[in-house]
Design a protein around this motif. Structure first.
Motif, PDB file in Angstrom:
ATOM      1  N   LEU A  58       0.832  -1.203   0.000  1.00  0.00           N
ATOM      2  CA  LEU A  58       0.000   0.000   0.000  1.00  0.00           C
ATOM      3  C   LEU A  58       0.869   1.257   0.000  1.00  0.00           C
ATOM      4  N   ILE A  59       1.907   1.281   0.803  1.00  0.00           N
ATOM      5  CA  ILE A  59       2.810   2.445   0.837  1.00  0.00           C
ATOM      6  C   ILE A  59       3.379   2.700  -0.556  1.00  0.00           C
ATOM      7  N   SER A  65      14.939   2.089  -5.980  1.00  0.00           N
ATOM      8  CA  SER A  65      15.872   2.682  -5.027  1.00  0.00           C
ATOM      9  C   SER A  65      15.172   3.768  -4.212  1.00  0.00           C
ATOM     10  N   ILE A  66      14.409   4.614  -4.871  1.00  0.00           N
ATOM     11  CA  ILE A  66      13.663   5.666  -4.171  1.00  0.00           C
ATOM     12  C   ILE A  66      12.589   5.047  -3.289  1.00  0.00           C
ATOM     13  N   LEU A  67      11.918   4.011  -3.791  1.00  0.00           N
ATOM     14  CA  LEU A  67      10.895   3.341  -2.989  1.00  0.00           C
ATOM     15  C   LEU A  67      11.500   2.720  -1.735  1.00  0.00           C
ATOM     16  N   GLN A  68      12.686   2.142  -1.860  1.00  0.00           N
ATOM     17  CA  GLN A  68      13.355   1.547  -0.702  1.00  0.00           C
ATOM     18  C   GLN A  68      13.617   2.617   0.360  1.00  0.00           C
ATOM     19  N   THR A  69      14.100   3.784  -0.042  1.00  0.00           N
ATOM     20  CA  THR A  69      14.345   4.886   0.886  1.00  0.00           C
ATOM     21  C   THR A  69      13.038   5.378   1.510  1.00  0.00           C
ATOM     22  N   LEU A  70      12.007   5.497   0.699  1.00  0.00           N
ATOM     23  CA  LEU A  70      10.701   5.934   1.192  1.00  0.00           C
ATOM     24  C   LEU A  70      10.154   4.978   2.245  1.00  0.00           C
ATOM     25  N   LEU A  71      10.289   3.678   2.016  1.00  0.00           N
ATOM     26  CA  LEU A  71       9.789   2.685   2.966  1.00  0.00           C
ATOM     27  C   LEU A  71      10.469   2.822   4.328  1.00  0.00           C
ATOM     28  N   GLY A  80       9.266   2.989   8.598  1.00  0.00           N
ATOM     29  CA  GLY A  80       9.724   1.956   9.515  1.00  0.00           C
ATOM     30  C   GLY A  80       9.981   0.602   8.889  1.00  0.00           C
ATOM     31  N   HIS A  81      10.005   0.535   7.574  1.00  0.00           N
ATOM     32  CA  HIS A  81      10.263  -0.731   6.874  1.00  0.00           C
ATOM     33  C   HIS A  81      11.677  -0.687   6.287  1.00  0.00           C
ATOM     34  N   THR A  82      12.633  -1.217   7.017  1.00  0.00           N
ATOM     35  CA  THR A  82      14.015  -1.251   6.531  1.00  0.00           C
ATOM     36  C   THR A  82      14.241  -2.589   5.843  1.00  0.00           C
ATOM     37  N   GLU A  83      13.966  -2.593   4.559  1.00  0.00           N
ATOM     38  CA  GLU A  83      14.021  -3.830   3.770  1.00  0.00           C
ATOM     39  C   GLU A  83      15.085  -3.715   2.688  1.00  0.00           C
ATOM     40  N   SER A  84      15.521  -4.847   2.178  1.00  0.00           N
ATOM     41  CA  SER A  84      16.532  -4.882   1.124  1.00  0.00           C
ATOM     42  C   SER A  84      15.925  -4.507  -0.219  1.00  0.00           C
TER      43      SER A  84
END
Length: 99
Positions: free
Chosen positions: A13-14, A30-36, A40-44
């Motif tokens: 959803l995010i 890459s931007i989505l990873q930073t946004l997550l 509070g979602h620190t994912e690979s």
């Protein structure tokens, strides 16, 4: 529902809401990873790629394009309908009434 599935639905959803907020409905992984991380979602990066591929393959919420080592995700009409609460996509958290 197990805890990981709850996390996956929230992450999806995010991602959809982030794509929805863009003028061209697109962002790279890459931007989505930073946004997550802001949520509070620190994912690979692999995790983000897997979620994007899941949304493309299973519910057609995004269209993906490979660009080097990143995936560019573009929101589809199905994804937009979910964010705007006109339709419901299984496996993605339902958005609150405010977009």
């Amino acid at each position: 529902m197990d805890y990981q599935e709850h996390i996956n639905k929230d992450v999806r959803l995010i991602i959809l809401k982030a794509l929805y907020s863009q003028d061209d409905y697109s962002l790279n992984s890459s931007i989505l990873q930073t946004l997550l991380e802001n949520y509070g979602h620190t994912e690979s990066r692999d995790y983000v790629h897997n979620q994007l591929r899941w949304m493309e393959r299973n519910v057609q919420a995004v269209k993906l394009t490979q660009a080097g080592t990143v995936l560019v995700a573009t929101l589809t009409s199905a994804g937009r309908d979910h964010v705007e609460r006109r339709a419901r996509l299984e496996g993605i958290k339902r958005p609150s009434p405010e977009v």
